[in-house]
Structures are given as C-alpha cells and as structure tokens.
Design an enzyme around this catalytic site. Structure first.
Site, PDB file in Angstrom:
ATOM      1  CB  SER A   7      -0.921  -0.009   1.219  1.00 55.55           C
ATOM      2  OG  SER A   7      -1.484   1.275   1.355  1.00 55.55           O
ATOM      3  CG  HIS A  32      -3.758  -1.510  -1.845  1.00 59.55           C
ATOM      4  ND1 HIS A  32      -4.828  -2.296  -2.210  1.00 59.55           N
ATOM      5  CD2 HIS A  32      -4.204  -0.709  -0.852  1.00 59.55           C
ATOM      6  CE1 HIS A  32      -5.871  -1.987  -1.465  1.00 59.55           C
ATOM      7  NE2 HIS A  32      -5.524  -1.018  -0.620  1.00 59.55           N
ATOM      8  CG  ASP A  34      -5.133   2.412   0.644  1.00 60.17           C
ATOM      9  OD1 ASP A  34      -6.102   1.646   0.482  1.00 60.17           O
ATOM     10  OD2 ASP A  34      -4.030   2.037   1.088  1.00 60.17           O
ATOM     11  CG  MET A  36      -8.560   6.963   2.328  1.00 56.19           C
ATOM     12  SD  MET A  36      -7.943   6.865   4.009  1.00 56.19           S
ATOM     13  CE  MET A  36      -6.960   5.351   3.905  1.00 56.19           C
ATOM     14  CG  HIS A  65      -9.176   0.212  -1.097  1.00 53.98           C
ATOM     15  ND1 HIS A  65      -8.666  -0.091   0.148  1.00 53.98           N
ATOM     16  CD2 HIS A  65     -10.526   0.148  -0.982  1.00 53.98           C
ATOM     17  CE1 HIS A  65      -9.670  -0.312   0.986  1.00 53.98           C
ATOM     18  NE2 HIS A  65     -10.793  -0.177   0.337  1.00 53.98           N
ATOM     19  CG  MET A  67     -11.459   3.096   1.461  1.00 48.50           C
ATOM     20  SD  MET A  67      -9.969   3.004   2.445  1.00 48.50           S
ATOM     21  CE  MET A  67      -8.742   3.236   1.156  1.00 48.50           C
ATOM     22  CG  MET A 136     -11.824  -2.946   4.087  1.00 47.37           C
ATOM     23  SD  MET A 136     -10.188  -2.421   3.568  1.00 47.37           S
ATOM     24  CE  MET A 136      -9.475  -1.765   5.060  1.00 47.37           C
ATOM     25  CG  ASP A 174      -6.407  -3.042   2.551  1.00 44.60           C
ATOM     26  OD1 ASP A 174      -5.306  -2.829   3.089  1.00 44.60           O
ATOM     27  OD2 ASP A 174      -7.076  -2.159   1.972  1.00 44.60           O
TER      28      ASP A 174
END
Ligand code: DX5
Ligand code: ZN
Length: 220
Positions: A7, A32, A34, A36, A65, A67, A136, A174
C-alpha cells in the site's frame, strides 16, 4: 502463488514515484493505492491526479481502493488515470452495480470491498461480475491498525463459495497484514495480501515479499 500488493499509503508521500519504483524492484505484484475522501472515511489521501502522474513511472498493475462516497462519479477519472483494478465499497450508498459495470466496460477489473462489520452476504449478489473482493480486516481510514481476527472466517467462507460456484475470483485482504496475519489469511483462502506498514516498515522489503510469497495458500 499469493500476490503481494504493497500500500502506497505507507510510502513517503513526498516521493511517491520512488516508492512505486521500490516496490516494483522488490518483487511486488501490484501497487495498492488508497483513495480516501474524508467523507466515507475520516481521512483524505490521494486522488486521480496523482494516480495519473504515477502511471508512467511503472508498468506494475495499479490496484486502486476507493474509500469514497458516490464512486460512480469518479470511476471515469480513475479509468482515465490508468487504473488496472478499481475496488469500491459495498457500503457506499448508491450505484454499486452500475459503478462495477462501468469499471468493466472501461477495461479494468472490478472489485468490491466490505468493512469488518459488514456481513459477507452483502457482496454475494455481485459475485458474478466481480474480479476481486477486498476483505477489510481493519476499519478503513488509516494504516497501522491491528488485524481483526474474525475476518479470517469471512475469507474462508468466501473462498469456499468461489470454489463451489467455480468463480475465478481474487480474494484480497487489507489492514493489519503482517507475516503472521498474512500467512493465516493465505491459509484461509486469500489470494492477494495488501499491506502498508509491515512492508514499507520492513528492514528489507524484497526479503519480506519473498518470504510472504512462500506462504501456503488454500487454493494452491
Ligand atoms: C486502510 C487502507 C489500507 C492501509 C493498510 O484504510 O485501506 O490499505 O494502507 O495499511 P496497514 O497495512 O498498515 O494496515
Ligand atoms: Zn486499502
């Protein structure tokens, strides 16, 4: 063999390109990323603009990913930025199925994630159009949290369902993944380990990835 997806959240944010080159050099399978939005989760990280600028740095598949709320609004931007896989959350309020279809129509792989408190049943209706399920094992929003053990049961149940229904599905885990929880996740049926702090914090990331790739998996 299990895939490793470090990540980027744990990379030095002032040198993301170098972090990406490093994980590729160390034998990672995917990167990966992330995303957000400060609404679906309390934190804000990076967006499509940064993903687009990272794309020419490496050929490694981008495991993005999301979110974020209202993912369908942003899927076209993340496709355009060069994402290979885009995973959204089943807890997002609207348009899960349409967003998954949009990802596939855009030529990327479609993933769906579920929080530790969300029952596995919530994602089952989408199984036939999914390439990946991201389980998750921490509440999303921050790196460096402790792995929630009960998520191993979800991995194992999902892996059983995919086998029975003969679905070619990546099962990624994850949050709080380290040598111990990673080994146990692989045994439970995970096919991808996404991890930030334990890989970027390792003394030697390449050695750590090599060790993790030796984990026995349920599907081998
Ligand atoms: C958490 C993110 C994770 C995070 C994992 O909300 O989705 O990908 O970076 O970090 P670690 O491995 O430190 O728990
Ligand atoms: Zn993540």
């Amino acid at each position: 063999m299990i895939k490793i997806s470090p990540s980027m959240l744990s990379a030095d944010a002032s040198r993301l390109g170098e972090g990406l080159e490093m994980l590729e050099r160390c034998g990672a399978d995917w990167a990966h990323i992330d995303v957000m939005d400060g609404v679906f989760v309390p934190n804000i990280t990076i967006g499509q603009h940064v993903v687009k600028h990272l794309r020419p740095v490496s050929d490694i598949p981008f495991d993005v990913h999301l979110m974020i709320v209202n993912p369908i609004k942003h899927v076209p931007d993340f496709l355009d930025a060069g994402s290979d896989m885009i995973t959204l959350h089943v807890e997002t309020t609207e348009g899960v199925e349409d967003a998954l279809q949009m990802i596939k129509d855009g030529g990327a792989k479609a993933g769906l994630s579920l929080n530790p408190g969300t029952p596995l049943q919530e994602i089952l209706p989408y199984l036939d159009i999914l390439d990946l399920v991201l389980v998750m094992s921490v509440q999303p929003g921050f790196g460096g949290q402790k792995f929630q053990e009960h998520c191993l049961d979800k991995i194992s149940e999902l892996s059983g369902i995919a086998q029975v229904r003969k679905i070619d599905l990546e099962i990624s885990v994850d949050g709080g993944v380290n040598r111990e929880t990673g080994r146990r996740s692989a045994e439970a049926g995970a096919t991808v380990l996404a991890a930030g702090s334990s890989l970027f914090g390792a003394q030697d990331m390449a050695e750590e990835i090599k060790l993790w790739k030796g984990f026995a998996t349920k599907v081998d």
